[in-house]
Design a protein around this motif. Structure first.
Motif, PDB file in Angstrom:
ATOM      1  N   ASP A  22       0.815  -1.207   0.000  1.00 30.28           N
ATOM      2  CA  ASP A  22       0.000   0.000   0.000  1.00 30.28           C
ATOM      3  C   ASP A  22       0.846   1.252   0.000  1.00 30.28           C
ATOM      4  O   ASP A  22       0.424   2.303  -0.446  1.00 30.28           O
ATOM      5  N   SER A  23       2.086   1.160   0.523  1.00 38.67           N
ATOM      6  CA  SER A  23       2.929   2.347   0.594  1.00 38.67           C
ATOM      7  C   SER A  23       3.376   2.817  -0.777  1.00 38.67           C
ATOM      8  O   SER A  23       3.807   3.938  -0.936  1.00 38.67           O
ATOM      9  N   SER A  24       3.251   1.956  -1.790  1.00 38.79           N
ATOM     10  CA  SER A  24       3.753   2.307  -3.104  1.00 38.79           C
ATOM     11  C   SER A  24       2.930   3.402  -3.779  1.00 38.79           C
ATOM     12  O   SER A  24       3.329   3.932  -4.795  1.00 38.79           O
ATOM     13  N   ILE A  25       1.751   3.759  -3.230  1.00 35.76           N
ATOM     14  CA  ILE A  25       0.945   4.799  -3.847  1.00 35.76           C
ATOM     15  C   ILE A  25       1.103   6.141  -3.139  1.00 35.76           C
ATOM     16  O   ILE A  25       0.421   7.095  -3.457  1.00 35.76           O
ATOM     17  N   GLY A  26       2.033   6.212  -2.163  1.00 32.12           N
ATOM     18  CA  GLY A  26       2.219   7.445  -1.434  1.00 32.12           C
ATOM     19  C   GLY A  26       0.978   7.773  -0.613  1.00 32.12           C
ATOM     20  O   GLY A  26       0.301   6.889  -0.118  1.00 32.12           O
ATOM     21  N   ILE A  27       0.621   9.066  -0.479  1.00 33.41           N
ATOM     22  CA  ILE A  27      -0.603   9.419   0.239  1.00 33.41           C
ATOM     23  C   ILE A  27      -1.551  10.110  -0.730  1.00 33.41           C
ATOM     24  O   ILE A  27      -1.147  10.841  -1.623  1.00 33.41           O
ATOM     25  N   GLY A  28      -2.813   9.857  -0.535  1.00 30.24           N
ATOM     26  CA  GLY A  28      -3.819  10.459  -1.379  1.00 30.24           C
ATOM     27  C   GLY A  28      -4.522  11.603  -0.691  1.00 30.24           C
ATOM     28  O   GLY A  28      -4.222  11.970   0.445  1.00 30.24           O
ATOM     29  N   GLU A  29      -5.513  12.166  -1.363  1.00 35.75           N
ATOM     30  CA  GLU A  29      -6.240  13.317  -0.839  1.00 35.75           C
ATOM     31  C   GLU A  29      -6.948  12.970   0.459  1.00 35.75           C
ATOM     32  O   GLU A  29      -6.951  13.755   1.410  1.00 35.75           O
ATOM     33  N   GLU A  30      -7.556  11.773   0.517  1.00 37.82           N
ATOM     34  CA  GLU A  30      -8.282  11.386   1.725  1.00 37.82           C
ATOM     35  C   GLU A  30      -7.340  11.259   2.919  1.00 37.82           C
ATOM     36  O   GLU A  30      -7.647  11.735   4.022  1.00 37.82           O
ATOM     37  N   THR A  31      -6.169  10.639   2.698  1.00 36.24           N
ATOM     38  CA  THR A  31      -5.189  10.508   3.775  1.00 36.24           C
ATOM     39  C   THR A  31      -4.736  11.869   4.265  1.00 36.24           C
ATOM     40  O   THR A  31      -4.654  12.127   5.475  1.00 36.24           O
ATOM     41  N   GLY A  32      -4.414  12.760   3.337  1.00 32.87           N
ATOM     42  CA  GLY A  32      -3.981  14.100   3.722  1.00 32.87           C
ATOM     43  C   GLY A  32      -5.040  14.831   4.513  1.00 32.87           C
ATOM     44  O   GLY A  32      -4.744  15.511   5.503  1.00 32.87           O
ATOM     45  N   SER A  33      -6.298  14.690   4.095  1.00 32.53           N
ATOM     46  CA  SER A  33      -7.391  15.346   4.797  1.00 32.53           C
ATOM     47  C   SER A  33      -7.563  14.788   6.207  1.00 32.53           C
ATOM     48  O   SER A  33      -7.782  15.538   7.165  1.00 32.53           O
ATOM     49  N   LEU A  34      -7.444  13.463   6.350  1.00 28.30           N
ATOM     50  CA  LEU A  34      -7.564  12.836   7.664  1.00 28.30           C
ATOM     51  C   LEU A  34      -6.431  13.277   8.585  1.00 28.30           C
ATOM     52  O   LEU A  34      -6.651  13.578   9.764  1.00 28.30           O
TER      53      LEU A  34
END
Length: 260
Positions: free
Chosen positions: A70-82
């Motif tokens: 899962d780490s291979s996709i970096g962080i997404g918008e939802e993760t950043g928002s959380l």
């Protein structure tokens, strides 16, 4: 300010590291661990756009060690928002937004399994041993653990950790970053070997902290990881998610992300 993220096709980057024998210092004599070759790492370009700034591209490095896929996709918008809503607590019990830890500076942030964990204590020492290089680059060293402020203070006093220590009693940062959890990620052959090595090197589990309610009610099965973040709330330039207990990334990889 609205922020949107889109991912451009990844560009694979091959990076091989030859780990020195002293990755397993002291009394560990298993020669088969003297040479380790990490898998290919992949760098992803993430494009950020905001309502008040022009679009810009940011490279997000991903751990090339065995961390979860899962780490291979970096962080997404939802993760950043959380993450922007996560609160942690310092050793005096004061709350702080986790993103404030790297808003105005760069930081290496280690997420412990729990404050009593023997493998987390070894990882803390691994990172603290490189603090001089971090200091020279103006990079802060931070450790966050799931549990209470009392557990965080006990960890800090017992280990003499040189960096900053914070508690995340709600496990909110772990959920936001999608760190894995479960019995099968805790009891593995490699994790058992690493626990034996840690004990041979003098590290000890604090069973009192390990069986306090904040840890016991969740079974102690939480895994952690390491990120390099900042300056800037949404600027996470490196992420490693442990796939199992003791899944340490290459420390030189972390230093390359934070200090080069």
């Amino acid at each position: 300010m609205a922020i949107t993220l889109s991912t451009i096709a990844p560009t694979p980057t091959t990076r091989a590291y030859l780990s020195p024998a002293n990755n397993f210092p002291g009394s560990c004599t298993t020669s088969s661990y003297n040479l380790t070759l990490s898998p290919t790492a992949t760098v992803y370009k993430t494009v950020l756009a905001s309502s008040s700034h022009a679009r810009r591209s940011v490279s997000a490095a991903v751990s090339s060690s065995t961390g979860t896929a899962d780490s291979s996709i970096g962080i997404g918008e939802e993760t950043g928002s959380l993450l922007e809503r996560v609160e942690v607590f310092d050793l005096n019990g004061n709350s702080i937004l986790i993103s404030d830890l790297w808003k105005d500076r760069k930081a290496v942030v280690a997420f412990a399994r729990h404050f009593g964990c023997v493998l987390c204590r070894k990882r803390a020492d691994m990172l603290a041993a490189k603090k001089d290089r971090m200091d020279a680059s103006g990079v802060a060293l931070v450790l966050i653990g799931p549990g209470s402020g009392d557990q965080a203070r006990a960890f800090s006093e017992q280990t003499g950790f040189k960096g900053e220590v914070y508690a995340d009693p709600s496990y909110a940062s772990y959920k936001a970053l999608s760190f894995v959890s479960g019995v099968t990620t805790t009891f593995t052959p490699l994790a058992a070997l690493k626990i034996i090595e840690a004990y041979m090197e003098g590290y000890r589990q604090d069973w009192g902290l390990s069986f306090e309610k904040d840890t016991r009610t969740r079974g102690g099965w939480q895994q952690g990881g390491i990120i390099v973040a900042g300056p800037g709330i949404s600027n996470i330039s490196y992420i490693h998610k442990d796939k199992e207990a003791g899944d340490d990334p290459n420390v030189e990889e972390i230093l390359k992300a934070c200090c080069s």
